[in-house]
Design a protein around this motif. Sequence first.
Motif, mmCIF file in Angstrom:
data_model
loop_
_atom_site.group_PDB
_atom_site.id
_atom_site.type_symbol
_atom_site.label_atom_id
_atom_site.label_comp_id
_atom_site.label_asym_id
_atom_site.label_seq_id
_atom_site.Cartn_x
_atom_site.Cartn_y
_atom_site.Cartn_z
ATOM 1 N N MET A 1 0.845 -1.199 0.000
ATOM 2 C CA MET A 1 0.000 0.000 0.000
ATOM 3 C C MET A 1 0.875 1.241 0.000
ATOM 4 N N HIS A 2 0.549 2.225 -0.830
ATOM 5 C CA HIS A 2 1.410 3.379 -1.039
ATOM 6 C C HIS A 2 0.886 4.638 -0.355
ATOM 7 N N VAL A 3 -0.278 4.572 0.281
ATOM 8 C CA VAL A 3 -0.884 5.777 0.850
ATOM 9 C C VAL A 3 -0.098 6.245 2.069
ATOM 10 N N ARG A 4 0.222 7.524 2.083
ATOM 11 C CA ARG A 4 0.950 8.100 3.205
ATOM 12 C C ARG A 4 -0.022 8.612 4.267
ATOM 13 N N SER A 5 0.478 8.730 5.469
ATOM 14 C CA SER A 5 -0.337 9.225 6.572
ATOM 15 C C SER A 5 -0.894 10.603 6.235
ATOM 16 N N GLY A 6 -2.185 10.755 6.413
ATOM 17 C CA GLY A 6 -2.832 12.033 6.157
ATOM 18 C C GLY A 6 -3.359 12.196 4.744
ATOM 19 N N ASP A 7 -2.969 11.291 3.818
ATOM 20 C CA ASP A 7 -3.404 11.443 2.428
ATOM 21 C C ASP A 7 -4.913 11.279 2.267
ATOM 22 N N VAL A 8 -5.498 10.332 2.994
ATOM 23 C CA VAL A 8 -6.940 10.101 2.867
ATOM 24 C C VAL A 8 -7.708 11.319 3.371
ATOM 25 N N VAL A 119 -8.408 1.665 0.652
ATOM 26 C CA VAL A 119 -8.203 3.107 0.492
ATOM 27 C C VAL A 119 -9.489 3.788 0.034
ATOM 28 N N ALA A 120 -10.182 3.167 -0.914
ATOM 29 C CA ALA A 120 -11.452 3.737 -1.372
ATOM 30 C C ALA A 120 -12.462 3.795 -0.235
ATOM 31 N N LEU A 121 -12.545 2.729 0.539
ATOM 32 C CA LEU A 121 -13.500 2.695 1.645
ATOM 33 C C LEU A 121 -13.125 3.703 2.730
ATOM 34 N N ALA A 122 -11.829 3.873 2.977
ATOM 35 C CA ALA A 122 -11.392 4.880 3.955
ATOM 36 C C ALA A 122 -11.737 6.282 3.462
ATOM 37 N N LEU A 123 -11.587 6.513 2.168
ATOM 38 C CA LEU A 123 -11.932 7.822 1.611
ATOM 39 C C LEU A 123 -13.430 8.084 1.736
ATOM 40 N N LEU A 124 -14.237 7.096 1.396
ATOM 41 C CA LEU A 124 -15.691 7.257 1.491
ATOM 42 C C LEU A 124 -16.124 7.493 2.928
ATOM 43 N N SER A 125 -15.497 6.794 3.852
ATOM 44 C CA SER A 125 -15.820 6.981 5.273
ATOM 45 C C SER A 125 -15.398 8.368 5.752
ATOM 46 N N GLY A 126 -14.196 8.777 5.390
ATOM 47 C CA GLY A 126 -13.700 10.079 5.819
ATOM 48 C C GLY A 126 -14.467 11.230 5.195
ATOM 49 N N PHE A 127 -14.880 11.055 3.948
ATOM 50 C CA PHE A 127 -15.630 12.093 3.260
ATOM 51 C C PHE A 127 -17.061 12.169 3.774
ATOM 52 N N GLY A 128 -17.646 11.012 4.011
ATOM 53 C CA GLY A 128 -18.986 10.966 4.588
ATOM 54 C C GLY A 128 -20.112 11.121 3.591
ATOM 55 N N ALA A 157 -5.056 17.995 -14.345
ATOM 56 C CA ALA A 157 -6.522 18.015 -14.318
ATOM 57 C C ALA A 157 -7.070 17.399 -13.038
ATOM 58 N N VAL A 158 -6.223 16.645 -12.322
ATOM 59 C CA VAL A 158 -6.616 16.017 -11.048
ATOM 60 C C VAL A 158 -6.015 16.820 -9.907
ATOM 61 N N ASP A 159 -6.827 17.143 -8.911
ATOM 62 C CA ASP A 159 -6.330 17.937 -7.787
ATOM 63 C C ASP A 159 -5.503 17.115 -6.812
ATOM 64 N N PHE A 160 -5.815 15.822 -6.697
ATOM 65 C CA PHE A 160 -5.069 14.977 -5.759
ATOM 66 C C PHE A 160 -5.170 13.522 -6.219
ATOM 67 N N VAL A 161 -4.053 12.797 -6.154
ATOM 68 C CA VAL A 161 -4.026 11.382 -6.525
ATOM 69 C C VAL A 161 -3.687 10.560 -5.295
ATOM 70 N N LEU A 162 -4.599 9.673 -4.923
ATOM 71 C CA LEU A 162 -4.354 8.718 -3.840
ATOM 72 C C LEU A 162 -3.731 7.475 -4.452
ATOM 73 N N ASP A 163 -2.504 7.157 -4.062
ATOM 74 C CA ASP A 163 -1.811 5.991 -4.611
ATOM 75 C C ASP A 163 -2.028 4.798 -3.692
ATOM 76 N N GLY A 164 -2.844 3.844 -4.163
ATOM 77 C CA GLY A 164 -3.108 2.634 -3.389
ATOM 78 C C GLY A 164 -2.492 1.405 -3.996
ATOM 79 N N GLY A 165 -1.489 1.595 -4.880
ATOM 80 C CA GLY A 165 -0.856 0.463 -5.525
ATOM 81 C C GLY A 165 -1.658 -0.017 -6.722
ATOM 82 N N PRO A 166 -1.208 -1.083 -7.389
ATOM 83 C CA PRO A 166 -1.908 -1.605 -8.565
ATOM 84 C C PRO A 166 -3.251 -2.230 -8.193
ATOM 85 N N CYS A 167 -4.204 -2.137 -9.105
ATOM 86 C CA CYS A 167 -5.549 -2.677 -8.872
ATOM 87 C C CYS A 167 -5.535 -4.204 -8.989
#
Length: 325
Positions: A1-8, A119-128, A157-167
């Motif tokens: 997993m490539h996501v850094r602390s605070g990225d989500v 990472v997607a689920l953490a983003l959805l949870s954090g965003f609400g 064109a993208v404001d932020f890229v969350l890197d969660g590794g390869p799909c």
Amino acid sequence: MHVRSGDVEKAADVLRAGGLVAFPTETVYGLGANAEDPGAVARIYQAKGRPPSHPLIVHIGGAELLRDWVEDVPATVHLLAERFWPGPLTLVLRRGRRVPLEATGGLETVAVRVPDHPVALALLSGFGGGVAAPSANRFGSVSPTTADHVRAELGDAVDFVLDGGPCDVGVESTIVDATGDVPSILRPGGATREDLEAVLGRPLDVPSTSRVRVPGQHPSHYAPRARVVLVEPEVIVDEAERAQEQGHQVGVLLPPSLVDAPVKAHAVVAIPGSTAAYARGLYGFLRELDRRGCDLIVASLPVEEGLGLAIANRLRRAAGPRSSG
């Protein structure tokens, strides 16, 4: 997993501010915006060069949230959600008032799914809230399965890229029309037809056309820069060599049965014997042949069972109306 602390948390803040976030799912990377913000959703279409009539998928954090986004939930949907969510299944239902028409391509139906990626689920949870997202690439081109693919294609064109590794899955979700009495598969994908039929206890049609517009139905889609030509497996070597002799820079997706066959071509990618591995690598293979300067890709369709159905669908769309050599 490539996501850094605070990225989500940072990505969730970008969504709240009306920005665009590329994020990983188990299928491909999505280009997400606040599903309830028409202005943010409009930015997705602009960034991708996507026609505004093409609906987006609303990603939510759990099946228990579905009623917040749709008008009603038939019993069939409960069965499918219980078995496949989180996972690579998108359900098309009647739009709830919370979903703006900008996210549905002007339709009174909405496509919804719960992605199976931490990472997607953490983003959805954090965003609400819900995140409207197609694949994070230019409209009609090869979908991204790594963060680097997103950066290379969409850049600023993208404001932020969350890197969660390869799909892990590598092809988009299966889309099922659940608006009528009889469900049907509008786009084959990561949830196989066989598994869906086992849960529902009935066969499912895969119609070539549909009254409901959904992502991935454009005549040419998932396409590399090189022209894709589909031929029968037994003639793939001859077709590749003939095109190479005619002056093309030919790339070949070589089936497992021909792995030891010598091929005179500009570039050759040997397809894995596992269908799951082929699906996971498909878009990367197409990108690699583009990177190596091929102007023509010769390929054959896999057996259309399991994930092979989704792979065949993507190759046909990549080839477009001119699908045979």
